[in-house]
Design a protein around this motif. Structure first.
Motif, PDB file in Angstrom:
ATOM      1  N   ALA A 189      13.246  17.361  21.028  1.00 10.50           N
ATOM      2  CA  ALA A 189      13.974  18.634  21.072  1.00 10.50           C
ATOM      3  C   ALA A 189      13.562  19.527  19.903  1.00 10.50           C
ATOM      4  O   ALA A 189      13.427  20.749  20.062  1.00 10.50           O
ATOM      5  N   GLU A 190      13.344  18.930  18.735  1.00 10.37           N
ATOM      6  CA  GLU A 190      12.890  19.705  17.583  1.00 10.37           C
ATOM      7  C   GLU A 190      11.515  20.315  17.848  1.00 10.37           C
ATOM      8  O   GLU A 190      11.256  21.473  17.483  1.00 10.37           O
ATOM      9  N   THR A 191      10.650  19.570  18.505  1.00 16.46           N
ATOM     10  CA  THR A 191       9.328  20.098  18.856  1.00 16.46           C
ATOM     11  C   THR A 191       9.470  21.320  19.758  1.00 16.46           C
ATOM     12  O   THR A 191       8.736  22.306  19.602  1.00 16.46           O
ATOM     13  N   GLN A 192      10.423  21.272  20.682  1.00 16.51           N
ATOM     14  CA  GLN A 192      10.656  22.434  21.539  1.00 16.51           C
ATOM     15  C   GLN A 192      11.110  23.638  20.712  1.00 16.51           C
ATOM     16  O   GLN A 192      10.691  24.768  20.973  1.00 16.51           O
ATOM     17  N   VAL A 193      11.957  23.408  19.720  1.00 15.40           N
ATOM     18  CA  VAL A 193      12.420  24.503  18.861  1.00 15.40           C
ATOM     19  C   VAL A 193      11.246  25.106  18.094  1.00 15.40           C
ATOM     20  O   VAL A 193      11.111  26.329  18.010  1.00 15.40           O
ATOM     21  N   TRP A 194      10.373  24.240  17.563  1.00 12.71           N
ATOM     22  CA  TRP A 194       9.207  24.765  16.840  1.00 12.71           C
ATOM     23  C   TRP A 194       8.280  25.535  17.771  1.00 12.71           C
ATOM     24  O   TRP A 194       7.659  26.525  17.364  1.00 12.71           O
ATOM     25  N   SER A 195       8.215  25.119  19.037  1.00 15.01           N
ATOM     26  CA  SER A 195       7.388  25.874  19.981  1.00 15.01           C
ATOM     27  C   SER A 195       8.018  27.246  20.257  1.00 15.01           C
ATOM     28  O   SER A 195       7.299  28.227  20.468  1.00 15.01           O
ATOM     29  N   PHE A 224       9.599  29.003  17.997  1.00 14.45           N
ATOM     30  CA  PHE A 224       9.165  29.802  16.846  1.00 14.45           C
ATOM     31  C   PHE A 224       7.693  30.188  16.962  1.00 14.45           C
ATOM     32  O   PHE A 224       7.320  31.317  16.639  1.00 14.45           O
ATOM     33  N   ALA A 225       6.866  29.242  17.404  1.00  8.18           N
ATOM     34  CA  ALA A 225       5.434  29.527  17.535  1.00  8.18           C
ATOM     35  C   ALA A 225       5.193  30.666  18.522  1.00  8.18           C
ATOM     36  O   ALA A 225       4.343  31.534  18.289  1.00  8.18           O
ATOM     37  N   LEU A 226       5.954  30.678  19.594  1.00 10.61           N
ATOM     38  CA  LEU A 226       5.828  31.770  20.570  1.00 10.61           C
ATOM     39  C   LEU A 226       6.312  33.088  19.957  1.00 10.61           C
ATOM     40  O   LEU A 226       5.633  34.114  20.070  1.00 10.61           O
ATOM     41  N   ALA A 227       7.468  33.044  19.315  1.00 14.38           N
ATOM     42  CA  ALA A 227       8.035  34.258  18.718  1.00 14.38           C
ATOM     43  C   ALA A 227       7.105  34.860  17.664  1.00 14.38           C
ATOM     44  O   ALA A 227       7.035  36.087  17.522  1.00 14.38           O
ATOM     45  N   ILE A 279       1.114  31.023  19.636  1.00 16.78           N
ATOM     46  CA  ILE A 279       0.683  30.461  20.922  1.00 16.78           C
ATOM     47  C   ILE A 279       0.961  31.469  22.026  1.00 16.78           C
ATOM     48  O   ILE A 279       1.803  32.359  21.875  1.00 16.78           O
ATOM     49  N   THR A 280       0.246  31.311  23.120  1.00 15.66           N
ATOM     50  CA  THR A 280       0.451  32.201  24.270  1.00 15.66           C
ATOM     51  C   THR A 280       1.651  31.733  25.083  1.00 15.66           C
ATOM     52  O   THR A 280       2.088  30.585  24.969  1.00 15.66           O
ATOM     53  N   ILE A 281       2.142  32.603  25.925  1.00 13.22           N
ATOM     54  CA  ILE A 281       3.257  32.248  26.800  1.00 13.22           C
ATOM     55  C   ILE A 281       2.861  31.110  27.743  1.00 13.22           C
ATOM     56  O   ILE A 281       3.675  30.247  28.054  1.00 13.22           O
ATOM     57  N   GLU A 282       1.608  31.105  28.169  1.00 11.26           N
ATOM     58  CA  GLU A 282       1.129  30.037  29.058  1.00 11.26           C
ATOM     59  C   GLU A 282       1.171  28.683  28.358  1.00 11.26           C
ATOM     60  O   GLU A 282       1.629  27.693  28.929  1.00 11.26           O
ATOM     61  N   ASP A 283       0.666  28.647  27.121  1.00 15.83           N
ATOM     62  CA  ASP A 283       0.695  27.399  26.348  1.00 15.83           C
ATOM     63  C   ASP A 283       2.128  26.969  26.074  1.00 15.83           C
ATOM     64  O   ASP A 283       2.465  25.792  26.142  1.00 15.83           O
ATOM     65  N   GLU A 334       4.879  27.634  27.852  1.00 22.15           N
ATOM     66  CA  GLU A 334       5.527  27.121  29.068  1.00 22.15           C
ATOM     67  C   GLU A 334       5.037  25.717  29.409  1.00 22.15           C
ATOM     68  O   GLU A 334       5.828  24.852  29.783  1.00 22.15           O
ATOM     69  N   LYS A 335       3.749  25.492  29.262  1.00 21.23           N
ATOM     70  CA  LYS A 335       3.200  24.158  29.529  1.00 21.23           C
ATOM     71  C   LYS A 335       3.784  23.128  28.575  1.00 21.23           C
ATOM     72  O   LYS A 335       4.237  22.055  28.985  1.00 21.23           O
TER      73      LYS A 335
END
Length: 83
Positions: A37-43, A45-48, A52-56, A58-59
Motif C-alpha cells: 500500500a505504501e508503494t501505491q502511495v509513492w506511485s 506522488f511520482a505521478l503528481a 512517471i506517465t499515467i500509463e506507467d 495505472e499499470k
C-alpha cells in the motif's frame, strides 16, 4: 518507492519461513500488505510530480492491487500455506 517495493518481497520471504506459526505468518503478511500500500502511495506522488506517465502509473497501481489481493487471501486463509 524502491524501499517499500523491495520490502514487500523481503517480508514475504520472512513470512514464508514462519508459515508453521500462523500468527507470525499473518503478521509478516500484514507487513507485506502495508508495504505494498505504501508503494501505491509513492506511485501517487511520482505521478503528481510527473516522474512517471499515467500509463506507467495505472499499470503499477493495478499490479499492486493484485498483489494486495493475493496477500489478503493469504491472510484470511493462512492454513492453506502451512506445510
Amino acid at each position: 518507492m524502491r524501499r517499500s517495493s523491495r520490502s514487500v518481497c523481503a517480508n514475504l520471504a520472512e513470512a514464508f519461513r514462519k508459515r508453521r506459526y500462523p500468527k507470525n505468518f499473518v503478521s509478516k503478511l500484514s507487513d507485506c500488505e502495508a508495504e505494498a500500500a505504501e508503494t501505491q502511495v509513492w506511485s501517487d506522488f511520482a505521478l503528481a510530480c510527473e516522474y512517471i506517465t499515467i500509463e506507467d502509473y495505472e499499470k503499477l497501481y493495478k499490479e499492486y492491487d493484485m498483489i494486495i489481493g493475493i496477500l489478503v487471501k493469504m491472510i484470511v486463509e493462512p492454513e492453506k500455506w502451512n506445510l
